[in-house]
Design a protein around this motif. Structure first.
Motif: not given
Length: 104
Positions: A23-32, A36-39, A42-46
């Motif tokens: 979810t949007l909240g889960a993605l914000a959790e992953l960023e933090a 990763g800085g931003d989506l 994270l997308t680039e890294r993965f």
């Protein structure tokens, strides 16, 4: 029942079939959590395949919480995942593809 149109997947974790969703909240959790800085970061890294065991735990943990499972990353780390480490990586890939789509 999972809904792929909402980015949900099902996976066997801890002996139970569970719903995962970034979810949007889960993605914000992953960023933090992963810095990763931003989506896009994270997308680039993965997308480059740079995923550690810590990353897998964070991805699956965020996905589980986004799917309505009240589990901490520490609890998740003690659970079995169908297929072991390879299975965890495959679940993470399925979840990321459900969220961001197939790589170009």
């Amino acid at each position: 029942m999972t809904n792929i149109h909402r980015g949900e997947i099902a996976a066997e974790i801890g002996g139970e079939v569970r719903t995962l969703c970034l979810t949007l909240g889960a993605l914000a959790e992953l960023e933090a959590r992963l810095g990763g800085g931003d989506l896009a970061g994270l997308t680039e890294r993965f997308g480059e395949g740079r995923i550690s065991a810590r990353d897998l735990t964070a991805i699956l943990g965020a996905g589980l919480r986004g799917g309505g499972n009240a589990l901490s990353d520490d609890e998740l780390a003690r659970m079995s995942v169908e297929g072991g480490l390879r299975g965890a990586a495959e679940i993470a890939v399925r979840l990321l593809r459900a969220t961001f789509g197939e790589p170009a």
